[in-house]
Design a protein around this motif. Structure first.
Motif, mmCIF file in Angstrom:
data_model
loop_
_atom_site.group_PDB
_atom_site.id
_atom_site.type_symbol
_atom_site.label_atom_id
_atom_site.label_comp_id
_atom_site.label_asym_id
_atom_site.label_seq_id
_atom_site.Cartn_x
_atom_site.Cartn_y
_atom_site.Cartn_z
ATOM 1 N N ARG A 85 -43.088 46.282 45.493
ATOM 2 C CA ARG A 85 -43.674 45.060 44.942
ATOM 3 C C ARG A 85 -44.554 44.363 45.975
ATOM 4 N NH1 ARG A 85 -38.845 42.169 41.365
ATOM 5 N NH2 ARG A 85 -38.649 43.832 39.803
ATOM 6 N N VAL A 86 -44.023 44.203 47.197
ATOM 7 C CA VAL A 86 -44.812 43.566 48.262
ATOM 8 C C VAL A 86 -45.986 44.457 48.635
ATOM 9 C CG1 VAL A 86 -44.750 42.701 50.627
ATOM 10 C CG2 VAL A 86 -42.797 42.326 49.104
ATOM 11 N N THR A 87 -45.773 45.755 48.647
ATOM 12 C CA THR A 87 -46.853 46.690 48.962
ATOM 13 C C THR A 87 -48.001 46.548 47.969
ATOM 14 O OG1 THR A 87 -45.317 48.282 49.953
ATOM 15 C CG2 THR A 87 -47.432 49.140 49.193
ATOM 16 N N ALA A 88 -47.653 46.443 46.683
ATOM 17 C CA ALA A 88 -48.692 46.301 45.658
ATOM 18 C C ALA A 88 -49.395 44.954 45.756
ATOM 19 C CB ALA A 88 -48.056 46.472 44.276
ATOM 20 N N ARG A 92 -50.832 46.491 51.560
ATOM 21 C CA ARG A 92 -50.389 47.166 52.793
ATOM 22 C C ARG A 92 -48.939 47.609 52.615
ATOM 23 N NH1 ARG A 92 -52.350 42.416 54.616
ATOM 24 N NH2 ARG A 92 -50.299 41.791 55.328
ATOM 25 N N PRO A 93 -48.541 48.779 53.131
ATOM 26 C CA PRO A 93 -47.163 49.273 52.942
ATOM 27 C C PRO A 93 -46.144 48.390 53.645
ATOM 28 C CG PRO A 93 -48.353 50.672 54.488
ATOM 29 C CD PRO A 93 -49.364 49.733 53.903
#
Length: 326
Positions: A85-88, A92-93
């Protein structure tokens, strides 16, 4: 008022209590399992001390983890911990960071289906299951774990959230006694599907929990495999199957009177019918055993005649150790 000091009176009272304890779950009996639990936890403590001695990750699973934060992905991070979710959102991964809980939860699932209130040797299967659960509960808190319980079948729908220390165990034991009373007065003949009980357990068991199911397996259904798999994916699951001598071997040749719904019926044993008798009981629990085998869930048979302290010695290690995640 104290009892008269007559040995015959005291002996008679003891015998009445023993007889009641064979068919009913007696709270004092469950509390007394605290003494027997000492031998169970000592072996487990030695194993867990060895597992926790090194600074590298143990081959055993942790006692459960709490989410702390998400941070930028770093080379070497476990891809299974990615925070998608944070990556999307950031482009950034990112990976999730967890911290290990100081205590693990042990969740006891007690089957109160009508078939559990049966036994021809020593005690009912329901009583043996409650005694085993009490022994495990006392052993678990000696190892620093929290204990909770969930009851199902015969009108029982109670839950006790995991808690630590003797008070946490006593809450569970009181519930086991109350649930047994409720199940014995319940007049319904239908068993609660195991799948429904496991879905409830999923909401109660935190990641890293040890879930121990105590059942004769007669309540198993095909839909139970999916929630079993999900429980096993996020923690450890153990199955204790309750059996009675009459389910494992047919009685001696003869004609036996039984009462069904207030009416007398007759059963005849001898010859080919004996094999069908045993096969019928085996088939009723085989579905659950096959499901556990496919999922890699360890199972242990408990007979109503078993000495629990000896029979559960192998399980004592499981209370403190974990299977490898992969």
């Amino acid at each position: 008022m104290s009892l008269p000091g007559n040995p015959a009176v005291a002996t008679a009272a003891h015998q009445r209590g023993a007889a009641r304890g064979g068919v009913e779950v007696v709270l004092d009996d469950l509390i007394a399992q605290r003494i027997a639990a000492r031998s169970l936890v000592l072996a487990a403590s030695r194993k867990v001390a060895a597992a926790q001695a090194g600074i590298k990750t143990s081959r055993f699973r942790g006692r459960g983890v709490d989410y702390v934060e998400s941070r930028s992905y770093q080379p070497g991070d476990d891809i299974r911990s990615m925070d998608w979710r944070v990556t999307a959102r950031t482009g950034r991964p990112h990976t999730k960071v967890f911290q290990e809980e100081r205590e693990r939860s042990v969740l006891l699932l007690l089957d109160h289906s009508p078939s559990m209130h049966f036994g021809t040797r020593v005690c009912f299967k329901s009583v043996q299951a409650a005694r085993a659960a009490a022994l495990i509960a006392w052993s678990a808190i000696r190892g620093g774990d929290r204990v909770g319980a969930l009851g199902f079948g015969s009108g029982v729908t109670g839950e006790v959230r995991p808690a630590g220390g003797p008070r946490g165990v006593l809450h569970c034991l009181r519930a086991l006694s109350d649930w047994d009373t409720l199940a014995r007065v319940d007049r319904s003949d239908s068993a609660t599907p195991l799948s429904a009980a496991l879905e409830r357990a999923r909401r109660l068991a935190r990641p890293g929990s040890l879930v121990i199911l105590l059942s004769d397996g007669f309540c198993a259904d095909a839909a139970a495999e999916a929630p079993l798999a999900r429980l096993a994916a996020h923690g450890d699951v153990r199955l204790l199957t309750l059996t009675d001598a009459l389910e494992l071997a047919a009685p001696p040749r003869g004609r036996y009177a039984i009462e069904v719904a207030g009416a007398r019926r007759w059963l005849e044993f001898g010859g080919s019918a004996d094999a069908q008798w045993v096969a019928g009981f085996r088939a009723r629990r085989q579905l659950l055993l096959d499901q556990c085998k496919r999922l890699g869930i360890a199972s242990l048979a408990l007979d109503t005649r078993d000495d629990l302290s000896r029979r559960l010695a192998a399980l004592g290690l499981a209370l403190a150790t974990r299977r490898s995640p992969g």
